[in-house]
Scaffold this active site. Structure first.
Site, PDB file in Angstrom:
ATOM      1  N   CYS A   1     -11.982  -2.287  19.976  1.00  0.00           N
ATOM      2  CA  CYS A   1     -11.943  -2.926  21.304  1.00  0.00           C
ATOM      3  C   CYS A   1     -13.340  -3.263  21.807  1.00  0.00           C
ATOM      4  O   CYS A   1     -13.513  -4.075  22.700  1.00  0.00           O
ATOM      5  CB  CYS A   1     -11.204  -2.047  22.308  1.00  0.00           C
ATOM      6  SG  CYS A   1     -12.164  -0.632  22.917  1.00  0.00           S
TER       7      CYS A   1
ATOM      8  N   CYS B   1     -11.342   3.691  17.259  1.00  0.00           N
ATOM      9  CA  CYS B   1     -11.120   3.079  18.578  1.00  0.00           C
ATOM     10  C   CYS B   1      -9.954   3.774  19.286  1.00  0.00           C
ATOM     11  O   CYS B   1      -8.924   4.063  18.680  1.00  0.00           O
ATOM     12  CB  CYS B   1     -10.802   1.590  18.398  1.00  0.00           C
ATOM     13  SG  CYS B   1     -10.390   0.742  19.926  1.00  0.00           S
TER      14      CYS B   1
ATOM     15  N   CYS C   1     -15.871   3.096  20.399  1.00  0.00           N
ATOM     16  CA  CYS C   1     -16.375   1.789  19.938  1.00  0.00           C
ATOM     17  C   CYS C   1     -17.851   1.618  20.299  1.00  0.00           C
ATOM     18  O   CYS C   1     -18.600   0.971  19.583  1.00  0.00           O
ATOM     19  CB  CYS C   1     -15.557   0.655  20.542  1.00  0.00           C
ATOM     20  SG  CYS C   1     -14.021   0.337  19.649  1.00  0.00           S
TER      21      CYS C   1
ATOM     22  N   ARG D   1      -3.075  -3.252  -7.190  1.00  0.00           N
ATOM     23  CA  ARG D   1      -2.384  -3.767  -6.003  1.00  0.00           C
ATOM     24  C   ARG D   1      -1.468  -4.939  -6.344  1.00  0.00           C
ATOM     25  O   ARG D   1      -1.850  -5.850  -7.076  1.00  0.00           O
ATOM     26  CB  ARG D   1      -3.383  -4.304  -4.972  1.00  0.00           C
ATOM     27  CG  ARG D   1      -3.863  -3.293  -3.955  1.00  0.00           C
ATOM     28  CD  ARG D   1      -2.735  -2.817  -3.039  1.00  0.00           C
ATOM     29  NE  ARG D   1      -3.242  -1.992  -1.966  1.00  0.00           N
ATOM     30  CZ  ARG D   1      -3.435  -0.670  -2.047  1.00  0.00           C
ATOM     31  NH1 ARG D   1      -3.149   0.002  -3.141  1.00  0.00           N
ATOM     32  NH2 ARG D   1      -3.904  -0.006  -0.993  1.00  0.00           N
TER      33      ARG D   1
ATOM     34  N   CYS E   1     -14.322   1.070  24.355  1.00  0.00           N
ATOM     35  CA  CYS E   1     -14.034   2.495  24.556  1.00  0.00           C
ATOM     36  C   CYS E   1     -15.243   3.336  24.119  1.00  0.00           C
ATOM     37  O   CYS E   1     -16.163   2.845  23.470  1.00  0.00           O
ATOM     38  CB  CYS E   1     -12.768   2.904  23.799  1.00  0.00           C
ATOM     39  SG  CYS E   1     -12.990   3.016  22.012  1.00  0.00           S
TER      40      CYS E   1
ATOM     41  N   HIS F   1       0.746  -3.705   6.294  1.00  0.00           N
ATOM     42  CA  HIS F   1      -0.450  -3.616   7.147  1.00  0.00           C
ATOM     43  C   HIS F   1      -1.693  -4.173   6.474  1.00  0.00           C
ATOM     44  O   HIS F   1      -2.778  -4.063   7.007  1.00  0.00           O
ATOM     45  CB  HIS F   1      -0.688  -2.157   7.563  1.00  0.00           C
ATOM     46  CG  HIS F   1      -0.951  -1.258   6.398  1.00  0.00           C
ATOM     47  ND1 HIS F   1       0.048  -0.829   5.563  1.00  0.00           N
ATOM     48  CD2 HIS F   1      -2.099  -0.754   5.890  1.00  0.00           C
ATOM     49  CE1 HIS F   1      -0.464  -0.087   4.611  1.00  0.00           C
ATOM     50  NE2 HIS F   1      -1.771  -0.028   4.770  1.00  0.00           N
ATOM     51  N   GLU F   2      -1.533  -4.765   5.267  1.00  0.00           N
ATOM     52  CA  GLU F   2      -2.726  -5.298   4.586  1.00  0.00           C
ATOM     53  C   GLU F   2      -2.662  -6.818   4.567  1.00  0.00           C
ATOM     54  O   GLU F   2      -2.610  -7.447   3.519  1.00  0.00           O
ATOM     55  CB  GLU F   2      -2.793  -4.765   3.137  1.00  0.00           C
ATOM     56  CG  GLU F   2      -3.014  -3.277   3.057  1.00  0.00           C
ATOM     57  CD  GLU F   2      -3.351  -2.804   1.652  1.00  0.00           C
ATOM     58  OE1 GLU F   2      -3.369  -3.615   0.710  1.00  0.00           O
ATOM     59  OE2 GLU F   2      -3.598  -1.606   1.504  1.00  0.00           O
TER      60      GLU F   2
ATOM     61  N   ARG G   1      -4.209   3.471  20.624  1.00  0.00           N
ATOM     62  CA  ARG G   1      -3.650   4.454  19.686  1.00  0.00           C
ATOM     63  C   ARG G   1      -2.225   4.882  20.002  1.00  0.00           C
ATOM     64  O   ARG G   1      -1.346   4.888  19.142  1.00  0.00           O
ATOM     65  CB  ARG G   1      -4.515   5.716  19.669  1.00  0.00           C
ATOM     66  CG  ARG G   1      -5.734   5.598  18.838  1.00  0.00           C
ATOM     67  CD  ARG G   1      -6.523   6.894  18.899  1.00  0.00           C
ATOM     68  NE  ARG G   1      -6.299   7.770  17.765  1.00  0.00           N
ATOM     69  CZ  ARG G   1      -6.822   7.566  16.568  1.00  0.00           C
ATOM     70  NH1 ARG G   1      -7.545   6.521  16.336  1.00  0.00           N
ATOM     71  NH2 ARG G   1      -6.585   8.399  15.581  1.00  0.00           N
TER      72      ARG G   1
ATOM     73  N   CYS H   1      -7.404  -2.697   4.067  1.00  0.00           N
ATOM     74  CA  CYS H   1      -7.141  -1.256   3.996  1.00  0.00           C
ATOM     75  C   CYS H   1      -7.955  -0.593   2.895  1.00  0.00           C
ATOM     76  O   CYS H   1      -9.106  -0.227   3.083  1.00  0.00           O
ATOM     77  CB  CYS H   1      -5.640  -1.016   3.831  1.00  0.00           C
ATOM     78  SG  CYS H   1      -5.171   0.708   3.703  1.00  0.00           S
TER      79      CYS H   1
ATOM     80  N   CYS I   1       0.836  -1.213   0.000  1.00  0.00           N
ATOM     81  CA  CYS I   1       0.000   0.000   0.000  1.00  0.00           C
ATOM     82  C   CYS I   1       0.871   1.264   0.000  1.00  0.00           C
ATOM     83  O   CYS I   1       2.027   1.237   0.392  1.00  0.00           O
ATOM     84  CB  CYS I   1      -0.886  -0.038   1.242  1.00  0.00           C
ATOM     85  SG  CYS I   1      -1.879   1.423   1.531  1.00  0.00           S
ATOM     86  N   HIS I   2       0.256   2.377  -0.404  1.00  0.00           N
ATOM     87  CA  HIS I   2       0.975   3.659  -0.424  1.00  0.00           C
ATOM     88  C   HIS I   2       1.522   4.053   0.938  1.00  0.00           C
ATOM     89  O   HIS I   2       2.567   4.683   1.023  1.00  0.00           O
ATOM     90  CB  HIS I   2       0.035   4.773  -0.888  1.00  0.00           C
ATOM     91  CG  HIS I   2      -0.297   4.672  -2.329  1.00  0.00           C
ATOM     92  ND1 HIS I   2      -1.360   3.918  -2.787  1.00  0.00           N
ATOM     93  CD2 HIS I   2       0.305   5.186  -3.416  1.00  0.00           C
ATOM     94  CE1 HIS I   2      -1.391   3.985  -4.095  1.00  0.00           C
ATOM     95  NE2 HIS I   2      -0.404   4.740  -4.509  1.00  0.00           N
ATOM     96  N   THR I   3       0.804   3.695   1.984  1.00  0.00           N
ATOM     97  CA  THR I   3       1.238   4.099   3.323  1.00  0.00           C
ATOM     98  C   THR I   3       2.566   3.430   3.683  1.00  0.00           C
ATOM     99  O   THR I   3       3.407   4.024   4.357  1.00  0.00           O
ATOM    100  CB  THR I   3       0.148   3.739   4.358  1.00  0.00           C
ATOM    101  OG1 THR I   3      -1.096   4.173   3.829  1.00  0.00           O
ATOM    102  CG2 THR I   3       0.401   4.424   5.674  1.00  0.00           C
TER     103      THR I   3
END
Ligand SMILES: NC(=O)c1ccc[n+]([C@@H]2O[C@H](COP(=O)([O-])OP(=O)(O)OC[C@H]3O[C@@H](n4cnc5c(N)ncnc54)[C@H](O)[C@@H]3O)[C@@H](O)[C@H]2O)c1
Ligand SMILES: [Zn+2]
Ligand SMILES: [Zn+2]
Length: 368
Positions: free
Chosen positions: A92, A106, A98, A362, A95, A62-63, A110, A169, A40-42
């Site tokens: 979660c 959430c 959530c 992708r 919180c 992260h994907e 963080r 994502c 991914c771009h991130t």
């Protein structure tokens, strides 16, 4: 245990695939054997050093999608053998956010996640005694990962991993922008700016919501053709006059819903200006560069247009990613056209090159 992983050693340099050490999952954590992971771009944004909050050394990615191998103390929502999608945006279920239907942001982990730690403030990845940090709480450019239970969505095992990982994502972000954030009404006219993973997901989301007309704007004719496959009814090559052209196509009023999925603040402005007076809603999903601002003529807001931002499409990951995947398995979402290249973990840097060349939507790393 030992595993292979793609480590960001220094910003602006290629990732280095190497053997690292992964510790056992602690309380509330889960060991996942990864099967597939999108590039991914991130990941590239962080690897390049452009993201001021980035850190190294870290295992990027992260994907991810994979299989639960082992669970730590107190884990009850997943068990060994379950198929899961990784969530950089956890849920979660306790919180204040959530428990409120208005947001998916959430608050539980963080702070530590932003520092590259697991929720207890430590890392499970190391190399020769030195800590290696977790990226976005995921670190899925690897054979295995340890993640908090609250950041894993348990999915139908019939979904192929190479498609399921795209829901981690960009695809869910686009779908959710239309389904959750905008809540597109049946019969509407929509305009989607950008036909990458996020924009194409938004086109599909508008179609699923029963939109009558979906105008898609992009600079690339090939990507516009993909948008047609996802349900776009009108294709437009982007330019200076995009807003006027959308107004012309909509009896001078503009679209009921517009979506921005480019990351350009100039396009965000176009998306707002192409939204209809009275009730037009512009949903911004693109991530702008640091310090950039969105220029809005206030009169456009007074006359009834609204702007909303959308992170991960407002999707509450553990509840909704499985539902989106079930819709895909029922044939409602055509995921195959998004998977452009299958690559090995060792080729992760080629995945970045393909992305920079806009070759396909992708690249997916096949892990096992
Ligand atoms: N909000 C979130 O949670 C979230 C999640 C994932 C990605 N993103 C962001 O969403 C954006 C899109 O991601 P992507 O993976 O689809 O990116 P992408 O680069 O694959 O797609 C962007 C598309 O925008 C098009 N584009 C560029 N300038 C344009 C213009 N002037 N007019 C029309 N189209 C134009 C490009 O041709 C490209 O097809 C990025 O900014 C990304 O960082 C946000
Ligand atoms: Zn991503
Ligand atoms: Zn929460």
């Amino acid at each position: 245990m030992k595993m292979r992983a793609a480590v960001l050693e220094r910003f602006g340099e290629p990732l280095v695939v190497q053997e690292v050490e992964l510790a056992e999952p602690r309380a509330g954590e889960v060991l996942v054997r990864l099967a597939a992971c999108g590039v991914c771009h991130t990941d590239l944004y962080t690897a390049s050093g452009a993201d001021p909050s980035g850190y190294a050394p870290a295992v990027l990615g992260h994907e991810g999608a994979g299989v639960v191998e082992k669970v730590g103390e107190g884990v009850g929502s997943v068990a060994p053998g379950d198929h899961v999608v990784t969530l950089f945006s956890p849920q979660c279920r306790e919180c204040i956010h959530c428990r409120d239907e208005r947001t998916n942001l959430c608050l539980a982990i963080r702070e530590e996640q932003n520092k590259g730690h697991l929720p207890d403030g430590t890392t499970r990845i190391s190399r020769g005694g030195e800590d290696v940090r977790h990226f976005m709480g995921c670190s899925t450019f690897a054979e295995y990962t340890v993640m908090p239970e609250i950041a894993l969505a348990k999915i139908n095992p019939e979904a192929p991993f190479e498609h399921a990982c795209l829901f981690a994502c960009g695809l869910s972000t686009g779908l959710g922008a239309a389904i959750n954030t905008a809540g597109v009404r049946p019969g509407s006219t929509c305009a989607v700016f950008g036909a990458g993973m996020v924009g194409l997901g938004a086109v599909a989301g508008c179609r699923l919501q029963g939109a009558e007309r979906v105008i898609c704007v992009d600079l690339s004719p090939e990507r516009l053709e993909l948008a047609r496959g996802q349900g776009a009814t009108d294709l437009l090559e982007g330019g200076e006059d995009t807003v006027e052209r959308i107004l012309e196509m909509t009896d001078g009023f503009g679209a009921d819903y517009t979506f921005e999925a480019t990351g350009s603040v100039a396009v965000m402005r176009q998306a707002l200006e192409a939204a209809r007076m009275g009730w037009g809603l512009c949903t911004v999903a693109g991530v702008a560069g640091k310090g950039e601002t969105l220029d809005v003529v206030p009169r456009l807001l007074i006359t009834g247009r609204r702007v909303a931002g959308s992170s991960f499409g407002g999707v509450k990951g553990r509840d909704q990613v499985p539902v989106l995947i079930d819709r895909y398995l029922k044939g409602e979402i055509d995921v195959a056209p998004f998977l452009s290249h299958r690559i090995a973990l060792d080729e992760v840097n080629r995945g970045f090159e393909l992305m920079e060349a806009q070759d396909g939507i992708r690249s997916v790393i096949e892990l096992s």
